[in-house]
Design a protein around this motif. Structure first.
Motif, PDB file in Angstrom:
ATOM      1  N   PRO A   1     -71.444 -38.465  25.331  1.00 43.23           N
ATOM      2  CA  PRO A   1     -71.530 -37.147  24.691  1.00 43.23           C
ATOM      3  C   PRO A   1     -72.259 -36.127  25.556  1.00 43.23           C
ATOM      4  N   ASP A   2     -73.333 -36.544  26.213  1.00 39.30           N
ATOM      5  CA  ASP A   2     -74.104 -35.615  27.043  1.00 39.30           C
ATOM      6  C   ASP A   2     -73.295 -35.179  28.259  1.00 39.30           C
ATOM      7  N   GLY A   3     -72.583 -36.124  28.881  1.00 42.35           N
ATOM      8  CA  GLY A   3     -71.772 -35.779  30.039  1.00 42.35           C
ATOM      9  C   GLY A   3     -70.638 -34.837  29.682  1.00 42.35           C
ATOM     10  N   VAL A   4     -69.973 -35.105  28.574  1.00 40.78           N
ATOM     11  CA  VAL A   4     -68.883 -34.238  28.129  1.00 40.78           C
ATOM     12  C   VAL A   4     -69.416 -32.843  27.793  1.00 40.78           C
ATOM     13  N   ARG A   5     -70.574 -32.803  27.162  1.00 40.23           N
ATOM     14  CA  ARG A   5     -71.172 -31.507  26.820  1.00 40.23           C
ATOM     15  C   ARG A   5     -71.464 -30.697  28.082  1.00 40.23           C
ATOM     16  N   LYS A   6     -72.025 -31.328  29.099  1.00 36.39           N
ATOM     17  CA  LYS A   6     -72.334 -30.631  30.350  1.00 36.39           C
ATOM     18  C   LYS A   6     -71.078 -30.079  31.003  1.00 36.39           C
ATOM     19  N   VAL A   7     -70.014 -30.871  30.993  1.00 33.42           N
ATOM     20  CA  VAL A   7     -68.768 -30.421  31.607  1.00 33.42           C
ATOM     21  C   VAL A   7     -68.189 -29.246  30.825  1.00 33.42           C
ATOM     22  N   ARG A   8     -68.242 -29.328  29.501  1.00 29.06           N
ATOM     23  CA  ARG A   8     -67.698 -28.237  28.686  1.00 29.06           C
ATOM     24  C   ARG A   8     -68.491 -26.949  28.882  1.00 29.06           C
ATOM     25  N   VAL A   9     -69.799 -27.065  28.921  1.00 26.60           N
ATOM     26  CA  VAL A   9     -70.631 -25.871  29.134  1.00 26.60           C
ATOM     27  C   VAL A   9     -70.296 -25.232  30.475  1.00 26.60           C
ATOM     28  N   ALA A  10     -70.188 -26.057  31.523  1.00 32.39           N
ATOM     29  CA  ALA A  10     -69.896 -25.534  32.859  1.00 32.39           C
ATOM     30  C   ALA A  10     -68.510 -24.910  32.922  1.00 32.39           C
ATOM     31  N   SER A  11     -67.533 -25.556  32.288  1.00 33.09           N
ATOM     32  CA  SER A  11     -66.156 -25.067  32.334  1.00 33.09           C
ATOM     33  C   SER A  11     -65.987 -23.781  31.531  1.00 33.09           C
ATOM     34  N   GLU A  12     -66.585 -23.741  30.357  1.00 31.11           N
ATOM     35  CA  GLU A  12     -66.424 -22.580  29.478  1.00 31.11           C
ATOM     36  C   GLU A  12     -67.289 -21.409  29.917  1.00 31.11           C
ATOM     37  N   GLU A  13     -68.278 -21.685  30.758  1.00 32.83           N
ATOM     38  CA  GLU A  13     -69.029 -20.610  31.406  1.00 32.83           C
ATOM     39  C   GLU A  13     -68.125 -19.882  32.409  1.00 32.83           C
ATOM     40  N   ILE A  14     -67.297 -20.655  33.103  1.00 29.09           N
ATOM     41  CA  ILE A  14     -66.367 -20.065  34.063  1.00 29.09           C
ATOM     42  C   ILE A  14     -65.243 -19.320  33.340  1.00 29.09           C
ATOM     43  N   CYS A  15     -64.647 -19.984  32.374  1.00 27.17           N
ATOM     44  CA  CYS A  15     -63.478 -19.446  31.661  1.00 27.17           C
ATOM     45  C   CYS A  15     -63.707 -19.569  30.157  1.00 27.17           C
ATOM     46  N   PRO A  16     -64.324 -18.564  29.527  1.00 26.25           N
ATOM     47  CA  PRO A  16     -64.694 -18.655  28.110  1.00 26.25           C
ATOM     48  C   PRO A  16     -63.538 -18.960  27.162  1.00 26.25           C
ATOM     49  N   SER A  17     -62.329 -18.538  27.505  1.00 24.50           N
ATOM     50  CA  SER A  17     -61.207 -18.755  26.586  1.00 24.50           C
ATOM     51  C   SER A  17     -60.854 -20.231  26.429  1.00 24.50           C
TER      52      SER A  17
END
Length: 343
Positions: free
Chosen positions: A252-268
């Motif tokens: 869960p922590d790893g997936v959360r980090k990836v999502r935060v990083a990805s959605e920071e780049i491309c919010p949509s």
């Protein structure tokens, strides 16, 4: 993937090949973003030149595979964007960008990629991009399965005994296979095989990815903490770098980090209807460069492992280089930075 490209390259030169291996959970080749990013993840010295050459090998390589297999591997060479999301980010990117790259201001960035209109600007690295590594694996496996010169053995390798004139590979069923040359291309598990002393520098590093069910971008894009890669109707976001041994589970922590990083780049991307997480084990070395070349004592053993974050990038060119070594063809690249035994 390194083993497959090597087997194909050797067979193309008339060499008979026995491809020995067993699939394991966490193999990095199918669980990768497929980035071709030598301009972004730049290596020092001639290793950088090797990375650029590896990237530029892809257009002719995918044509070759399409001609032989009928499978067209998707290749994106639109360039990679490094997106600035702060004034500090602008300064850092301008300072570290290569002479071959180009700065885009916020207006140019928004025109190029509307989904990145929140960015303050970006560095565009021409000719970098991504390849669909899943389709690439499919094409390579078809090549191997239809080649009259390649025999596949689905077994775990338990030892390699390299001698002066030949080498022997032993498997879990107690079978032995002799050859004039043995190529070690065992990914994250390379260092676990007895008899390959210089592969001990290769260790697994878990990388977690998230696949989004939407594709708002055309370009691969890097941000401060990760990257996003468009692939057909979905987008790959990545990635973590974790020293957890051979544990290839997602967290869960790893997936959360990836999502935060990805959605920071491309919010949509946060609006995507669904996501899927996966994890692979990269074969990492201390300097993040591959172990590539013959054993300095026993030339019957050739290393092709430890490609770290650049296995997909370097796979076709690595196959070419190993085929050169096996057939005695003069090398077109300096391998000194990759030499076995440098650690």
């Amino acid at each position: 993937m390194i083993g497959l490209t090597t087997a194909v390259a050797l067979a193309e030169r008339g060499v008979s090949v026995i491809l020995i291996g067993q699939h394991r959970p966490g193999e990095a080749s199918p669980v990768a973003a497929g980035m071709l990013a030598p301009s972004v993840e730049s290596a020092p010295g001639r290793a950088h030149d090797f990375g650029i050459a590896a990237r530029d090998r892809y257009p002719s390589y995918v044509d070759f595979l399409a001609d032989r297999t009928g499978i067209r591997v998707p290749l994106n060479r639109l360039g990679i964007l490094q997106v600035a999301l702060s004034a500090k980010g602008i300064k850092g990117l301008r300072k570290t960008s290569l002479a071959t790259s180009r700065w885009l201001d916020s207006k140019e960035l928004a025109e190029l990629e509307p989904a990145l209109s929140h960015g303050l600007g970006a560095v565009l690295n021409p000719d970098d991009g991504a390849v669909d590594n899943v389709v690439l694996l499919e094409a390579l496996r078809r090549m191997v399965s239809t080649s009259e010169r390649i025999e596949s053995v689905q077994e775990a390798v338990t030892a390699i005994d390299a001698g002066t004139d030949s080498a022997i590979v032993k498997t879990a069923s107690r079978a032995s296979y002799g050859a004039r040359r043995v190529v070690l291309a065992a990914g994250a598990w390379a260092g676990q095989i007895p008899g390959v002393r210089f592969a001990s520098a290769v260790v697994p590093a878990r990388g977690q990815l998230v696949s989004y069910s939407s594709s708002p971008l055309r370009h691969v894009a890097y941000g401060p903490r990760g990257y996003v890669v468009p692939r057909g109707d979905h987008t790959i976001g990545g990635s973590t770098m974790e020293n957890v041994g051979f544990d290839a589970t997602t967290t869960p922590d790893g997936v959360r980090k990836v999502r935060v990083a990805s959605e920071e780049i491309c919010p949509s991307l946060a609006l995507s209807q669904g996501t899927e997480a996966s994890a692979g084990l990269r074969p990492v070395t201390p300097d993040m460069l591959p172990v590539l070349g013959p054993d300095p004592e026993y030339s019957t053993l050739i290393y092709a492992c430890g490609h770290s974050r650049n296995g997909v990038l370097m796979a076709p060119l690595t196959g070419d280089i190993i085929a050169d070594l096996v057939t005695g063809t003069p090398l077109s690249h300096d391998l000194s930075q990759f030499r076995p035994g440098r650690f």
